[in-house]
Write a protein that holds these residues in place. Structure first.
Motif, PDB file in Angstrom:
ATOM      1  N   GLU A 133      -5.961 -17.861   8.989  1.00  0.00           N
ATOM      2  CA  GLU A 133      -5.899 -18.121   7.548  1.00  0.00           C
ATOM      3  C   GLU A 133      -7.272 -18.487   6.993  1.00  0.00           C
ATOM      4  OE1 GLU A 133      -2.883 -20.836   6.423  1.00  0.00           O
ATOM      5  OE2 GLU A 133      -1.245 -19.642   7.238  1.00  0.00           O
ATOM      6  N   LEU A 134      -7.998 -19.312   7.738  1.00  0.00           N
ATOM      7  CA  LEU A 134      -9.319 -19.738   7.267  1.00  0.00           C
ATOM      8  C   LEU A 134     -10.324 -18.593   7.292  1.00  0.00           C
ATOM      9  CD1 LEU A 134      -9.530 -23.248   8.989  1.00  0.00           C
ATOM     10  CD2 LEU A 134      -9.039 -22.741   6.583  1.00  0.00           C
ATOM     11  N   VAL A 135     -10.079 -17.581   8.121  1.00  0.00           N
ATOM     12  CA  VAL A 135     -10.945 -16.399   8.151  1.00  0.00           C
ATOM     13  C   VAL A 135     -10.615 -15.456   6.993  1.00  0.00           C
ATOM     14  CG1 VAL A 135     -11.480 -14.286   9.436  1.00  0.00           C
ATOM     15  CG2 VAL A 135     -11.467 -16.476  10.617  1.00  0.00           C
ATOM     16  N   VAL A 136      -9.330 -15.135   6.826  1.00  0.00           N
ATOM     17  CA  VAL A 136      -8.927 -14.216   5.763  1.00  0.00           C
ATOM     18  C   VAL A 136      -9.306 -14.758   4.391  1.00  0.00           C
ATOM     19  CG1 VAL A 136      -6.938 -13.163   4.615  1.00  0.00           C
ATOM     20  CG2 VAL A 136      -7.071 -13.178   7.094  1.00  0.00           C
ATOM     21  N   MET A 137      -9.284 -16.059   4.258  1.00  0.00           N
ATOM     22  CA  MET A 137      -9.606 -16.684   2.982  1.00  0.00           C
ATOM     23  C   MET A 137     -10.957 -16.219   2.440  1.00  0.00           C
ATOM     24  SD  MET A 137     -10.643 -20.562   2.354  1.00  0.00           S
ATOM     25  CE  MET A 137     -12.003 -20.075   3.406  1.00  0.00           C
ATOM     26  N   TRP A 138     -11.939 -16.024   3.324  1.00  0.00           N
ATOM     27  CA  TRP A 138     -13.260 -15.590   2.876  1.00  0.00           C
ATOM     28  C   TRP A 138     -13.213 -14.192   2.270  1.00  0.00           C
ATOM     29  CZ3 TRP A 138     -16.784 -19.209   2.420  1.00  0.00           C
ATOM     30  CH2 TRP A 138     -16.707 -20.344   3.244  1.00  0.00           C
ATOM     31  N   ASN A 139     -12.278 -13.354   2.734  1.00  0.00           N
ATOM     32  CA  ASN A 139     -12.132 -12.016   2.164  1.00  0.00           C
ATOM     33  C   ASN A 139     -11.284 -12.008   0.906  1.00  0.00           C
ATOM     34  OD1 ASN A 139     -13.741 -10.371   3.778  1.00  0.00           O
ATOM     35  ND2 ASN A 139     -12.159 -10.111   5.321  1.00  0.00           N
ATOM     36  N   CYS A 140     -10.805 -13.181   0.496  1.00  0.00           N
ATOM     37  CA  CYS A 140     -10.066 -13.292  -0.761  1.00  0.00           C
ATOM     38  C   CYS A 140     -10.993 -13.626  -1.930  1.00  0.00           C
ATOM     39  CB  CYS A 140      -8.978 -14.364  -0.644  1.00  0.00           C
ATOM     40  SG  CYS A 140      -7.625 -13.944   0.451  1.00  0.00           S
ATOM     41  N   PHE A 197     -10.552 -14.491  19.255  1.00  0.00           N
ATOM     42  CA  PHE A 197     -10.435 -13.041  19.056  1.00  0.00           C
ATOM     43  C   PHE A 197      -9.355 -12.717  18.033  1.00  0.00           C
ATOM     44  CE2 PHE A 197      -8.023  -9.196  20.165  1.00  0.00           C
ATOM     45  CZ  PHE A 197      -9.005  -8.233  19.936  1.00  0.00           C
ATOM     46  N   PHE A 198      -8.176 -13.317  18.203  1.00  0.00           N
ATOM     47  CA  PHE A 198      -7.079 -13.033  17.278  1.00  0.00           C
ATOM     48  C   PHE A 198      -7.399 -13.540  15.871  1.00  0.00           C
ATOM     49  CE2 PHE A 198      -4.107 -12.852  21.087  1.00  0.00           C
ATOM     50  CZ  PHE A 198      -3.923 -11.478  20.982  1.00  0.00           C
ATOM     51  N   GLY A 202      -8.990 -11.450  11.176  1.00  0.00           N
ATOM     52  CA  GLY A 202      -8.905 -11.648   9.735  1.00  0.00           C
ATOM     53  C   GLY A 202     -10.065 -11.029   8.977  1.00  0.00           C
ATOM     54  N   PHE A 203     -11.207 -10.882   9.628  1.00  0.00           N
ATOM     55  CA  PHE A 203     -12.355 -10.265   8.968  1.00  0.00           C
ATOM     56  C   PHE A 203     -12.130  -8.774   8.719  1.00  0.00           C
ATOM     57  CE2 PHE A 203     -14.896 -13.910  10.747  1.00  0.00           C
ATOM     58  CZ  PHE A 203     -15.278 -14.422   9.516  1.00  0.00           C
ATOM     59  N   SER A 204     -11.133  -8.180   9.400  1.00  0.00           N
ATOM     60  CA  SER A 204     -10.865  -6.755   9.213  1.00  0.00           C
ATOM     61  C   SER A 204     -10.064  -6.477   7.946  1.00  0.00           C
ATOM     62  CB  SER A 204     -10.114  -6.200  10.432  1.00  0.00           C
ATOM     63  OG  SER A 204      -8.802  -6.755  10.519  1.00  0.00           O
ATOM     64  N   ILE A 205      -9.561  -7.521   7.294  1.00  0.00           N
ATOM     65  CA  ILE A 205      -8.809  -7.335   6.044  1.00  0.00           C
ATOM     66  C   ILE A 205      -9.825  -7.199   4.908  1.00  0.00           C
ATOM     67  CG2 ILE A 205      -6.882  -8.167   4.641  1.00  0.00           C
ATOM     68  CD1 ILE A 205      -6.196  -7.706   7.553  1.00  0.00           C
ATOM     69  N   LEU A 206     -10.449  -6.047   4.822  1.00  0.00           N
ATOM     70  CA  LEU A 206     -11.549  -5.826   3.885  1.00  0.00           C
ATOM     71  C   LEU A 206     -11.012  -5.523   2.495  1.00  0.00           C
ATOM     72  CD1 LEU A 206     -13.738  -3.541   6.165  1.00  0.00           C
ATOM     73  CD2 LEU A 206     -14.037  -5.993   5.766  1.00  0.00           C
ATOM     74  N   PRO A 207     -11.472  -6.250   1.491  1.00  0.00           N
ATOM     75  CA  PRO A 207     -11.006  -5.956   0.126  1.00  0.00           C
ATOM     76  C   PRO A 207     -11.422  -4.563  -0.337  1.00  0.00           C
ATOM     77  CG  PRO A 207     -12.798  -7.565   0.115  1.00  0.00           C
ATOM     78  CD  PRO A 207     -12.370  -7.413   1.543  1.00  0.00           C
TER      79      PRO A 207
END
Length: 211
Positions: A133-140, A197-198, A202-207
């Motif tokens: 969640e904390l990783v995906v947040m940066w792509n939000c 790794f897992f 989250g960095f792969s969820i590219l906007p």
């Protein structure tokens, strides 16, 4: 002009806030529900889910809503008044939820079936859920640029919120009273490598791709 810029910034930050919460809060429901239906042990305890909602989601989401204006905020054409606040988010939410679900199932498999420990499996799923969640947040933070293009230092409140969330979450598996409360166990370097790794998926969820 400044009023228009301010209005656009507020609206975009509301969308960021909503996208972050929707992209990361359906997975626990699907995960717990599916495990219960097929007869496997519940992968996340109620206290862990509460922690995810209050600590991992709360402060970063509030800080995300205070993002500064994007550089191109005034170069965009006016949005259609018929366009809903959720416009264009579906693919992003589905991609994030799917990858998070796969990551958490993978973490549970390693802990429960490979390591033979339900406590370790739950601990790893909990860590993956928090850090993903904390990783995906940066792509939000942007609808057209990924975290590495936007940068990690332009919102100091967000950076502080993430650091506090990370330290607090790690304490859950190393501070004895918290270990007892959340029924977690310490992880070895290999376990942490798998969690990292897992979570990094989250960095792969590219906007640029999913928005």
């Amino acid at each position: 002009v400044r009023a228009v810029e301010g209005g656009r910034t507020i609206y975009e930050n509301i969308r960021k806030f909503i996208r972050f919460l929707l992209a990361l809060n359906f997975t626990e429901l699907v995960l717990v529900g599916s495990f219960a239906l097929i007869g496997l042990p519940i992968p996340l305890l109620p206290a862990m889910i509460l922690w995810l909602n209050l600590v991992t989601d709360g402060p970063p989401a509030v800080a995300l809503s205070k993002d500064p204006p994007a550089e191109d905020v005034m170069q965009k054409p006016p949005r259609s008044p018929k366009e809903g606040v959720l416009h264009g988010m579906l693919l992003f939410i589905l991609a994030s939820s799917t990858i998070q679900l796969v990551a958490e199932i993978g973490a549970f498999y390693w802990g429960f079936f490979v390591q033979g420990s339900l406590e370790k499996a739950r601990t790893m799923v909990f860590m993956v859920a928090c850090f993903y969640e904390l990783v995906v947040m940066w792509n939000c933070r942007s609808e057209s640029r990924n975290a590495f293009k936007v940068g990690f230092l332009t919102n100091k409140s967000l950076l502080v919120a993430v650091i506090v969330s990370i330290l607090s979450t790690v304490a859950v598996i190393y501070v004895p009273p918290l270990q007892f409360m959340f029924q977690t166990v310490t992880l070895n370097p290999l376990d942490w490598t798998i969690v990292a790794f897992f979570a990094a998926l989250g960095f792969s969820i590219l906007p640029e791709v999913f928005m």
